[in-house]
Design a protein around this motif. Structure first.
Motif, PDB file in Angstrom:
ATOM      1  N   VAL A  94     -33.046 -22.845 -22.052  1.00  5.80           N
ATOM      2  CA  VAL A  94     -34.006 -23.887 -21.537  1.00  5.80           C
ATOM      3  C   VAL A  94     -35.078 -22.977 -20.970  1.00  5.80           C
ATOM      4  N   GLU A  95     -36.258 -22.948 -21.412  1.00  8.53           N
ATOM      5  CA  GLU A  95     -37.569 -22.469 -20.816  1.00  8.53           C
ATOM      6  C   GLU A  95     -38.276 -23.551 -20.082  1.00  8.53           C
ATOM      7  N   ILE A  96     -38.588 -23.324 -18.783  1.00 12.54           N
ATOM      8  CA  ILE A  96     -38.887 -24.281 -17.862  1.00 12.54           C
ATOM      9  C   ILE A  96     -39.515 -23.652 -16.744  1.00 12.54           C
ATOM     10  N   ASP A  97     -40.524 -23.909 -16.123  1.00 15.82           N
ATOM     11  CA  ASP A  97     -41.262 -23.615 -15.085  1.00 15.82           C
ATOM     12  C   ASP A  97     -41.164 -22.087 -14.811  1.00 15.82           C
ATOM     13  N   GLY A  98     -41.525 -21.451 -16.111  1.00 12.17           N
ATOM     14  CA  GLY A  98     -41.670 -20.066 -15.885  1.00 12.17           C
ATOM     15  C   GLY A  98     -40.435 -19.385 -15.872  1.00 12.17           C
ATOM     16  N   MET A  99     -39.119 -20.067 -16.313  1.00 13.37           N
ATOM     17  CA  MET A  99     -38.016 -19.285 -16.290  1.00 13.37           C
ATOM     18  C   MET A  99     -37.280 -19.594 -17.533  1.00 13.37           C
ATOM     19  N   ALA A 100     -36.288 -18.556 -17.995  1.00 15.30           N
ATOM     20  CA  ALA A 100     -35.556 -18.640 -19.020  1.00 15.30           C
ATOM     21  C   ALA A 100     -34.265 -18.975 -18.478  1.00 15.30           C
ATOM     22  N   LEU A 101     -33.505 -20.312 -18.552  1.00 11.44           N
ATOM     23  CA  LEU A 101     -32.479 -20.585 -17.773  1.00 11.44           C
ATOM     24  C   LEU A 101     -31.397 -20.680 -19.106  1.00 11.44           C
ATOM     25  N   THR A 102     -30.107 -19.874 -18.623  1.00 14.00           N
ATOM     26  CA  THR A 102     -29.142 -20.303 -19.517  1.00 14.00           C
ATOM     27  C   THR A 102     -27.913 -20.635 -18.613  1.00 14.00           C
ATOM     28  N   GLN A 103     -26.804 -20.827 -19.308  1.00 18.80           N
ATOM     29  CA  GLN A 103     -25.355 -21.167 -18.505  1.00 18.80           C
ATOM     30  C   GLN A 103     -25.614 -22.656 -18.323  1.00 18.80           C
ATOM     31  N   THR A 104     -24.868 -23.600 -19.081  1.00 16.04           N
ATOM     32  CA  THR A 104     -25.311 -24.813 -19.197  1.00 16.04           C
ATOM     33  C   THR A 104     -25.118 -25.525 -17.835  1.00 16.04           C
ATOM     34  N   ARG A 105     -23.985 -25.347 -17.081  1.00 16.60           N
ATOM     35  CA  ARG A 105     -23.708 -25.848 -15.560  1.00 16.60           C
ATOM     36  C   ARG A 105     -25.202 -25.700 -14.837  1.00 16.60           C
ATOM     37  N   ALA A 106     -25.634 -24.289 -14.765  1.00 16.13           N
ATOM     38  CA  ALA A 106     -26.830 -23.898 -13.964  1.00 16.13           C
ATOM     39  C   ALA A 106     -27.944 -24.689 -14.618  1.00 16.13           C
TER      40      ALA A 106
END
Length: 222
Positions: free
Chosen positions: A58-70
């Protein structure tokens, strides 16, 4: 105006589905959705966006987030779907993790051989009836409120509804002995953002079929 979140996953439920639910419940419009058909590109695997080489992303708020729980924890905090303090937040997390455990039992069954798959799905329904739903029925009774924690709509409520609907796809009568959960299902389903998500044409994905399993194996490389 903030940029819309971008989602990267394959065309199916998997670990992205709870993220889709949470964003929809929060009334967040999603930007471009990258749905993988045959696998992740070399660029996606090497440019650092996929921390461990895995989706969901998920790309959001300038971040590339991985790992579902996070991802779920970040979105819950961002969209005010967590508790008002640490004690409420940890209760919400416990409830959400419980429903995730149940949903993963269903999700994993899709990848088992014929025969084993049916047994695994039957086992998931049985565990829903005897282990998970009795707990949530008691929580609602003890709370005496509309929601699971603090009489405030939270991430835990969203995931419980997702789990209920997933199990009902396997056994339509699964809530027959749980009147408070029946009322909860009706109540949460009628929240406007969720009601919209439950309509045809939304980002909600159908139950897994053989094509989904084939694509998932390719994308996730197992």
């Amino acid at each position: 105006m903030a940029a819309k979140p971008k989602l990267c996953y394959f065309r199916g439920r998997g670990r992205m589905e709870s993220i889709r639910w949470l964003l929809a419940a929060a009334g967040v419009e999603v930007g471009p959705v990258w749905e993988k058909g045959e696998g992740l590109s070399g660029q996606e695997r090497s440019d650092g966006r996929l921390l461990f080489g895995q989706v969901p992303l998920v790309e959001i708020d300038g971040m590339a987030l991985t790992q579902t729980r996070a991802i779920l924890s970040y979105l819950a905090a961002k969209y005010n779907l967590h508790g008002k303090d640490l004690k409420e937040t940890v209760r919400i997390d416990m409830h959400a993790d419980g429903t995730l455990d149940l949903m993963m039992k269903v999700a994993a069954a899709a990848f088992k051989p014929p025969g084993e798959k049916e047994k695994s799905l039957a086992s998931a329904v049985e565990k829903a009836k005897t282990r998970y739903f009795p707990v949530f029925e008691k929580i609602l009774k003890d709370q005496g409120e509309d929601f699971l924690v603090g009489n405030k709509f939270s991430w835990a409520d969203i995931q419980l509804l997702e789990a209920i609907l997933m199990i009902e796809e396997l056994d339509a009568s699964v809530l027959s002995d749980f009147p408070l959960l029946q009322a909860f299902k009706t109540r949460i389903s009628n929240i406007p953002t969720i009601k919209k998500f439950l309509q045809p044409g939304s980002q909600r994905k159908p139950p897994p079929d053989s094509h989904y399993v084939k694509v998932a194996r390719t994308v996730l490389q197992f």
